[in-house]
Design an enzyme around this catalytic site. Structure first.
Site, PDB file in Angstrom:
ATOM      1  N   GLU A 251      74.637 126.549 102.130  1.00  0.00           N
ATOM      2  CA  GLU A 251      73.049 125.379 101.396  1.00  0.00           C
ATOM      3  C   GLU A 251      72.510 124.975 102.435  1.00  0.00           C
ATOM      4  O   GLU A 251      72.822 123.755 102.149  1.00  0.00           O
ATOM      5  CB  GLU A 251      73.703 126.216 100.111  1.00  0.00           C
ATOM      6  CG  GLU A 251      71.672 125.855  99.391  1.00  0.00           C
ATOM      7  CD  GLU A 251      72.233 124.888  97.576  1.00  0.00           C
ATOM      8  OE1 GLU A 251      71.592 125.223  96.691  1.00  0.00           O
ATOM      9  OE2 GLU A 251      73.491 124.362  96.954  1.00  0.00           O
TER      10      GLU A 251
ATOM     11  N   LYS B 260      66.100 131.257  95.901  1.00  0.00           N
ATOM     12  CA  LYS B 260      67.079 130.534  94.812  1.00  0.00           C
ATOM     13  C   LYS B 260      66.267 130.677  93.358  1.00  0.00           C
ATOM     14  O   LYS B 260      65.281 130.053  93.563  1.00  0.00           O
ATOM     15  CB  LYS B 260      67.554 128.937  94.163  1.00  0.00           C
ATOM     16  CG  LYS B 260      68.239 128.639  94.445  1.00  0.00           C
ATOM     17  CD  LYS B 260      69.275 127.929  94.507  1.00  0.00           C
ATOM     18  CE  LYS B 260      70.236 126.667  93.958  1.00  0.00           C
ATOM     19  NZ  LYS B 260      70.768 125.729  94.109  1.00  0.00           N
TER      20      LYS B 260
ATOM     21  N   CYS C 132      74.250 128.811  95.410  1.00  0.00           N
ATOM     22  CA  CYS C 132      74.980 128.000  94.332  1.00  0.00           C
ATOM     23  C   CYS C 132      74.685 128.020  93.173  1.00  0.00           C
ATOM     24  O   CYS C 132      75.650 128.657  92.427  1.00  0.00           O
ATOM     25  CB  CYS C 132      74.575 126.338  94.694  1.00  0.00           C
ATOM     26  SG  CYS C 132      75.774 125.138  94.567  1.00  0.00           S
TER      27      CYS C 132
END
Length: 257
Positions: free
Chosen positions: A44, A108, A142
């Site tokens: 990331e 995200k 994540c």
């Protein structure tokens, strides 16, 4: 369709908020790959580390251009997330770039409120699955790992890819949830983390891993800079799903995005 998909996952020590240094670092790491692979996965925010200061640092195309160049040079797709500025807004955006120059992106969905990511970056509004060489791959970043409903395999995808900056103090959750996502979705699961200290003093110890559809470990990285390799087998995946058929009993639902 490619029967076997060969993966390289680069667990890296990221230079804080320094895209040029990180680009040079990954140039070297990619040149050192000792396996011919179909897909190279980076962590990331691989150009900067997990920074909440995108002003003047967000990518405006330079790192994406670099990803296209590397994909063309290596003949492998590149995957990883970058901080992006678009129309005055910032995003933590996962790019999947093929050797042919095709780009798929995922913003995200679950911004990390504990670090204030939700105050800086706009969150994504859709679930993104990319088809590459006949493999359907779900793109995740994540904190998404903590939300199983968002990753639920309603589409019969073949593998999940998580890129992360997941700190050492909570790495047990990272390690456990990657296996859980593989098992509950009867899918391969690839998780790529970083190592080292970031600019805020947080420590990362990696534990990147690649798991099969039963949660068995195919490759695992210790707490150091390391590249791991694994081969995903479509035959093995289909045989396991046909034999056990757990996905036939899944609940079907929709999520309000």
């Amino acid at each position: 369709m490619k029967e076997n998909l060969h993966i390289a996952a680069i667990q890296a020590h990221l230079a804080w908020e320094n895209p040029a240094e990180n680009r040079n670092y990954f140039d070297r790491k990619i040149s050192e790959l000792d396996h011919k692979v179909d897909l190279i996965v980076l962590p990331e925010m691989f150009a900067t580390g997990f920074s909440m200061s995108p002003q003047g640092r967000a990518d405006k195309g330079e790192m994406l251009g670099w990803m296209k160049t590397k994909a063309l040079e290596t003949g492998a797709a590149l995957a990883g997330s970058l901080m992006i500025e678009e129309d005055g807004n910032y995003y933590n955006r996962f790019y999947f770039v093929t050797p042919e120059g095709n780009v798929t992106s995922y913003d995200k969905r679950h911004t990390f409120t504990l670090a204030g990511e939700d105050k800086v970056y706009n969150r994504g509004k859709e679930k993104v699955i990319v088809n590459y060489k006949g493999w359907n791959l779900l793109l995740q970043i994540c904190y998404d790992l903590r939300f199983p409903a968002f990753a639920r395999n309603l589409e019969d995808y073949d593998a999940l890819i998580y890129v992360a900056n997941w700190p050492k103090k909570r790495v047990f959750a990272w390690d456990t949830l990657l296996k859980a996502r593989a098992i509950e979705n009867m899918s391969y699961c690839i998780g790529v983390n970083r190592v080292g200290l970031d600019g805020n003093g947080y420590e990362y110890n990696g534990y990147s891993g690649i798991y099969d559809s039963l949660g068995a470990t195919l490759a695992f990285a210790e707490a150091k800079e390391q590249t791991i390799y694994a081969t995903l087998s479509k035959e093995h995946l289909e045989e396991t799903r046909n034999q056990l058929n757990f996905l036939a009993d899944r609940d079907h639902f929709s999520i309000d995005l």
